[in-house]
Design a protein around this motif. Structure first.
Motif, PDB file in Angstrom:
ATOM      1  N   THR A 107      79.359 -12.886  58.547  1.00 14.26           N
ATOM      2  CA  THR A 107      78.028 -12.981  57.985  1.00 14.26           C
ATOM      3  C   THR A 107      77.803 -14.407  58.163  1.00 14.26           C
ATOM      4  OG1 THR A 107      78.534 -13.183  55.634  1.00 14.26           O
ATOM      5  CG2 THR A 107      77.871 -11.181  56.513  1.00 14.26           C
ATOM      6  N   PHE A 125      85.868  -8.142  62.823  1.00 14.27           N
ATOM      7  CA  PHE A 125      84.686  -7.902  62.759  1.00 14.27           C
ATOM      8  C   PHE A 125      83.664  -9.075  62.522  1.00 14.27           C
ATOM      9  CE2 PHE A 125      81.134  -5.807  60.023  1.00 14.27           C
ATOM     10  CZ  PHE A 125      81.189  -4.406  60.690  1.00 14.27           C
ATOM     11  N   THR A 126      82.429  -8.865  62.601  1.00 11.65           N
ATOM     12  CA  THR A 126      81.181  -9.944  62.665  1.00 11.65           C
ATOM     13  C   THR A 126      81.268 -10.664  61.237  1.00 11.65           C
ATOM     14  OG1 THR A 126      80.273  -8.958  64.527  1.00 11.65           O
ATOM     15  CG2 THR A 126      79.174 -10.733  63.407  1.00 11.65           C
ATOM     16  N   ALA A 151      77.641  -3.899  60.787  1.00 12.62           N
ATOM     17  CA  ALA A 151      77.306  -5.392  61.114  1.00 12.62           C
ATOM     18  C   ALA A 151      76.075  -5.331  61.777  1.00 12.62           C
ATOM     19  CB  ALA A 151      78.393  -6.113  62.192  1.00 12.62           C
ATOM     20  N   ALA A 158      75.738  -8.054  57.159  1.00 17.78           N
ATOM     21  CA  ALA A 158      76.712  -7.113  57.054  1.00 17.78           C
ATOM     22  C   ALA A 158      76.256  -6.207  55.913  1.00 17.78           C
ATOM     23  CB  ALA A 158      78.113  -7.480  56.841  1.00 17.78           C
TER      24      ALA A 158
END
Length: 297
Positions: A259, A256-257, A219, A266
């Motif tokens: 996009t 998770f981050t 990320a 990512a």
């Protein structure tokens, strides 16, 4: 009474702090006049592809609800603003898979191979340039120190040139074995909490042995790497000359981050550790949707 949701994306660039407004769908409007104290409930549908609230090092995504009261002539009388947290949505539908096309043999791969072979020739100039640097210095004040500096510079240039030449030749030998290679996702975007499925295509000129293969998901917040998840994947240990394809999977954590445009990115990387050669690395950007994949009952 007009109610709308407004999102703000704050990020830092090289010069100053920037801000842009995020779209949140159509407004909710109630055309009626109010007298006295009233409660006005409302519903506003939010698109699934909106980025959730996020606070990072250089990027921040915040959301707020804005209610505006107008008079008979359309003039604004009052405005209320309420910030809120936008959580990732949920869906029980897995992402639709697609069939990617196998790449053809690329002349660009061959060109890059021969281009890499030119660098060792350039590295051979490091030693003569280092010696020339030591000889043309002004030796009128301290010639002994000038010779020492020139000698050290020549030695460092020689070591750096040999190391660079060895590394580039190893990379060129690896690339020369591949006519074409690519890593392609099997869906346009993958929800958080799902499993990213990708297909690797390789077209090689001679048999290869794969010692190990690993898949990494990284990320990025603008240009800073925030997090990396790595798993070992199963690929054929022995690859004969010719075209091959194999599918790999990588679980995406729920936290998770996601996009978003160019600010939150990512990247997926497949690394093949080859016997007797340098590692072959394939890169592919991924789109991670803010939806969370919910387990089917």
């Amino acid at each position: 009474m007009t109610i709308r949701v407004r999102g703000q994306l704050d990020y830092d660039d090289t010069e100053s702090k920037q801000r842009e407004e995020l779209s949140a769908g159509r407004e909710s409007t109630m055309d009626r006049w109010l007298e006295g104290a009233r409660r006005v409930p409302f519903e506003l549908s939010l698109p699934r592809d909106l980025p959730p609230s996020y606070r990072g090092k250089d990027v921040q995504i915040s959301w707020e609800a804005v209610a505006t009261l107008y008079n008979r002539n359309g003039g604004e009388l009052m405005r209320w603003t309420q910030p809120f947290q936008l959580e990732p949505g949920r869906t029980a539908q897995p992402p639709p898979l697609r069939e990617p096309l196998a790449p053809r043999g690329s002349s660009l791969t061959a060109a890059s191979t021969w281009g890499c072979l030119l660098f060792p020739a350039l590295a051979c100039f490091c030693l003569p340039l280092g010696m020339l640097f030591g000889n043309i210095r002004d030796t009128s004040e301290n010639p002994e120190a000038s010779r020492i500096v020139g000698g050290l510079y020549s030695v460092v240039s020689l070591v750096a040139g040999v190391g660079l030449t060895w590394w580039i030749i190893g990379k060129a030998r690896t690339v020369s074995k591949f006519k074409a290679a690519s890593l392609q996702p099997l869906a346009e975007r993958f929800p958080l909490g799902s499993t990213a499925k990708l297909r690797a295509f390789v077209d090689i000129t001679s048999p290869l042995t794969v010692r190990k293969a690993r898949l990494e998901l990284s990320a990025y917040e603008m240009f800073s790497k925030l997090r990396t998840e790595t798993v070992t994947v199963e690929v054929p240990a022995h690859l004969a000359a010719g075209a091959h394809q194999f599918d790999v999977e990588l679980p995406i954590p729920r936290d998770f981050t996601p996009t978003f445009k160019t600010h939150l990115k990512a990247h997926c990387t497949l690394t093949l550790e080859l016997e007797g050669l340098e590692d072959m690395v394939l890169h592919q950007p991924l789109e991670l949707a803010p939806e969370v994949l919910e387990a089917e009952a």
